[in-house]
Design a protein around this motif. Structure first.
Motif, PDB file in Angstrom:
ATOM      1  N   SER A 127       0.569  -1.654   0.032  1.00 57.50           N
ATOM      2  CA  SER A 127      -0.357  -0.270  -0.245  1.00 57.50           C
ATOM      3  C   SER A 127       0.482   1.769   0.079  1.00 57.50           C
ATOM      4  CB  SER A 127      -1.054  -0.534   1.143  1.00 57.50           C
ATOM      5  OG  SER A 127      -1.652   1.462   1.132  1.00 57.50           O
ATOM      6  N   TYR A 128       0.693   2.262  -0.720  1.00 58.81           N
ATOM      7  CA  TYR A 128       1.007   3.276  -1.024  1.00 58.81           C
ATOM      8  C   TYR A 128       0.344   5.099  -0.201  1.00 58.81           C
ATOM      9  CZ  TYR A 128       3.496   1.618  -4.952  1.00 58.81           C
ATOM     10  OH  TYR A 128       4.375   0.500  -5.522  1.00 58.81           O
ATOM     11  N   SER A 129      -0.392   4.679   0.775  1.00 59.33           N
ATOM     12  CA  SER A 129      -2.034   5.284   1.226  1.00 59.33           C
ATOM     13  C   SER A 129      -2.411   4.560   2.703  1.00 59.33           C
ATOM     14  CB  SER A 129      -2.784   5.165   0.521  1.00 59.33           C
ATOM     15  OG  SER A 129      -2.740   5.622  -1.096  1.00 59.33           O
ATOM     16  N   ASN A 141       0.589   6.413   4.663  1.00 57.34           N
ATOM     17  CA  ASN A 141       0.969   7.245   3.209  1.00 57.34           C
ATOM     18  C   ASN A 141       2.822   7.138   2.744  1.00 57.34           C
ATOM     19  OD1 ASN A 141      -1.661   8.001   2.737  1.00 57.34           O
ATOM     20  ND2 ASN A 141      -0.888  10.126   3.272  1.00 57.34           N
ATOM     21  N   ILE A 142       2.920   6.428   1.438  1.00 60.34           N
ATOM     22  CA  ILE A 142       4.006   7.403   0.776  1.00 60.34           C
ATOM     23  C   ILE A 142       4.839   8.479   1.431  1.00 60.34           C
ATOM     24  CG2 ILE A 142       3.455   7.876  -1.206  1.00 60.34           C
ATOM     25  CD1 ILE A 142       5.045   5.890  -2.162  1.00 60.34           C
ATOM     26  N   LEU A 145       8.942  10.315  -2.877  1.00 58.81           N
ATOM     27  CA  LEU A 145       8.922   9.609  -3.861  1.00 58.81           C
ATOM     28  C   LEU A 145      10.100   9.661  -5.254  1.00 58.81           C
ATOM     29  CD1 LEU A 145       5.553  11.232  -4.421  1.00 58.81           C
ATOM     30  CD2 LEU A 145       5.894   8.883  -4.050  1.00 58.81           C
TER      31      LEU A 145
END
Length: 336
Positions: A127-129, A141-142, A145
């Motif tokens: 999951s990135y969220s 949350n990521i 980046l």
């Protein structure tokens, strides 16, 4: 003869009362009395939104389903919305260890459930969220980046949008970052960290940057990106959140928001269907949520991930040719 008739009536009434407390599937719902479909709308919607009574069998007071097929900017549109009162209906974000379909999230939930929609962004089994339920964080949350800057891959630290419910069931949308190592401490900010592609990255978010940060006191939350509506105003912060999801293209979309009377709305927009909905841009999605009365809203994962399963039934047609796409997080609407 009169005694026989009286006895028969007593049996008939008893049987009728018993049947009213049991659904046709044979499932009992002891925590919430089954009531007729609500006649009054939970929140004011335009006449374009029609109550989808066929999807609301055995629904309790506090949750309603709507369908809207009015064209937007001359585009064929199919939108389903579930409106609910968070004081009466539980919002359960859930993160899976592996990608799975929204219909499977729904089926695997053992409590009385009403609907399930896809949630945040993800990769393969990751999951990135943010996903938080009853104070427990299952996914964050990521935090960083990689984006090109001056010809070199550079690390950026975006604050991204999230929707949350406080202990008193009031809703909020904000930009968040997990400060510190691991899950860290969940901070929220009144404005996103002002990152921008092709510009030097901002500092790592902290207790003091961006300004106005504070610990986010919510018990349930789901992350997405970008923000769509904040403080009653359209506020699409895709640039600062460093999110590109075909922002200006018509595609399937998912969103969650809340109204001034603290009703929560989850929205699924069909896309890439030549015989149905063609989809919306991010700007059109934000406007659709605002037109429904949302004073706060965030974008969830869309495209092939968009899926809304209501009362055991699929709603929007998946935009992937292969059908429903497995996702990593979902939102389940269930009994408390």
């Amino acid at each position: 003869m009169k005694k026989l008739i009286s006895k028969f009536l007593i049996i008939a009434v008893s049987t009728s009362m018993y049947a009213c407390n049991k659904s046709e599937t044979g499932d009992y719902h002891p925590k919430q009395e089954i009531k007729p479909v609500d006649s009054a709308a939970l929140t004011a919607l335009s006449s374009d939104w029609k109550k989808a009574v066929h999807l609301m069998k055995d629904f309790p007071t506090g949750i309603q389903v709507y369908l809207n097929k009015k064209p937007i900017n001359s585009k064929t549109t199919v939108m389903y919305a579930v409106v609910f009162d968070p004081k009466l209906i539980e919002l359960k974000p859930i993160a899976s260890a592996t990608n799975k379909k929204v219909s499977d999230f729904y089926s695997d939930e053992i409590s009385q459930k009403f609907a399930c929609i896809n949630a945040g962004f993800f990769g393969t089994n990751a999951s990135y969220s943010l996903s938080m339920f009853n104070g427990t964080i299952d996914a964050i949350n990521i935090k960083s980046l990689s984006r090109p800057y001056n010809g070199t891959n550079t690390t950026y630290y975006p604050t991204r949008a999230a929707f949350g419910l406080k202990a008193d069931h009031t809703a909020d949308v904000t930009w968040v970052y997990h400060v510190g190592s691991g899950n860290g401490t969940l901070y929220n900010y009144p404005a996103p960290s002002p990152n921008l592609l092709n510009s030097a990255p901002q500092a790592v978010p902290s207790a003091t940057f961006p300004s106005g940060g504070a610990i986010w006191n919510v018990t349930t939350a789901i992350g997405g990106s970008p923000m769509l509506i904040k403080n009653g105003n359209l506020n699409i912060s895709d640039d600062a959140e460093l999110i590109a999801v075909d922002n200006n293209s018509s595609r399937a979309r998912s969103a969650i928001g809340y109204t001034a009377n603290n009703k929560v709305i989850v929205l699924a927009v069909e896309g890439n269907n030549t015989n149905g909905g063609t989809g919306l841009t991010l700007a059109e999605l934000a406007q659709a949520m605002k037109d429904m009365g949302c004073i706060g809203a965030i974008n969830l994962d869309g495209g092939g991930s968009t899926a809304l399963y209501v009362n055991g039934t699929h709603t929007v047609k998946p935009s992937d040719a292969a059908g429903e796409r497995p996702v990593i997080t979902a939102l389940i609407l269930k009994s408390k």
